[in-house]
Scaffold this motif. Structure first.
Motif, PDB file in Angstrom:
ATOM      1  N   PHE A  98      -2.143 -35.550  11.796  1.00  0.00           N
ATOM      2  CA  PHE A  98      -3.236 -35.861  12.710  1.00  0.00           C
ATOM      3  C   PHE A  98      -4.451 -35.023  12.347  1.00  0.00           C
ATOM      4  N   ASP A  99      -5.648 -35.594  12.518  1.00  0.00           N
ATOM      5  CA  ASP A  99      -6.866 -34.810  12.440  1.00  0.00           C
ATOM      6  C   ASP A  99      -6.857 -33.903  13.666  1.00  0.00           C
ATOM      7  N   LEU A 100      -6.923 -32.626  13.463  1.00  0.00           N
ATOM      8  CA  LEU A 100      -6.781 -31.663  14.561  1.00  0.00           C
ATOM      9  C   LEU A 100      -7.897 -31.802  15.598  1.00  0.00           C
ATOM     10  N   ALA A 101      -9.101 -32.105  15.167  1.00  0.00           N
ATOM     11  CA  ALA A 101     -10.234 -32.194  16.092  1.00  0.00           C
ATOM     12  C   ALA A 101     -10.222 -33.465  16.933  1.00  0.00           C
ATOM     13  N   THR A 102      -9.829 -34.599  16.335  1.00  0.00           N
ATOM     14  CA  THR A 102      -9.951 -35.888  17.022  1.00  0.00           C
ATOM     15  C   THR A 102      -8.632 -36.477  17.497  1.00  0.00           C
TER      16      THR A 102
END
Length: 153
Positions: free
Chosen positions: A125-129
């Motif tokens: 997963f993209d950590l920010a989004t």
């Protein structure tokens, strides 16, 4: 992708039956989870289905419960959540490299990505989004995190 999940699920079921596990028990109880940092004014509180597990990582805290994933920042503000196809197994002791047989997990943070393996899929997963960057059916493999050591994603 739907066919891949079905095939992975069937393979996992066959493996379980081969080990004598004809009966699978799942806890679908509701749990109230409350987190609060010692130095934070406010905490996070929410309800999950299934036994909750807390994974404190470098920049985020991950809460898992059965097929759900909730990601909080270090002030306990909810960043995002995601449904999963399978239950997340493992416990926070697996975060300590010297206490694991197959590598850290089931949640690992590396260079802006959150890697999560549930019972059937390794997901980045993209950590920010919270957007899934990729998914890899793991089909019972426990050593998936050797793939992401030093990963630059």
């Amino acid at each position: 992708m739907a066919k891949t999940a079905e095939v992975a699920n069937e393979i996992l079921n066959d493996m379980q039956r081969d080990r004598g596990g004809d009966i699978v028990q799942e806890d679908e109880s509701r749990y109230r989870v409350s987190l609060r940092q010692a130095d934070a004014a406010e905490g996070w509180s929410g309800e999950v289905i299934g036994p909750p597990k807390i994974f404190p990582l470098e920049t985020v805290t991950v809460v898992t419960a059965n097929k759900s994933l909730i990601v909080l920042d270090k002030t306990n503000k909810k960043l995002w959540q995601s449904p999963l196809n399978y239950n997340v197994t493992g416990d926070p002791a697996a975060l300590e490299a010297d206490r694991t047989t197959y590598g850290q997990g089931p949640c690992v943070e590396r260079k802006g990505s959150l890697y999560v393996f549930d019972e059937g899929v390794l997901t980045a997963f993209d950590l920010a989004t919270g957007n899934a960057r990729w998914r890899y059916p793991r089909l019972g493999s426990r050593a998936c995190f050797s793939m992401i050591k030093g990963c630059s994603m």
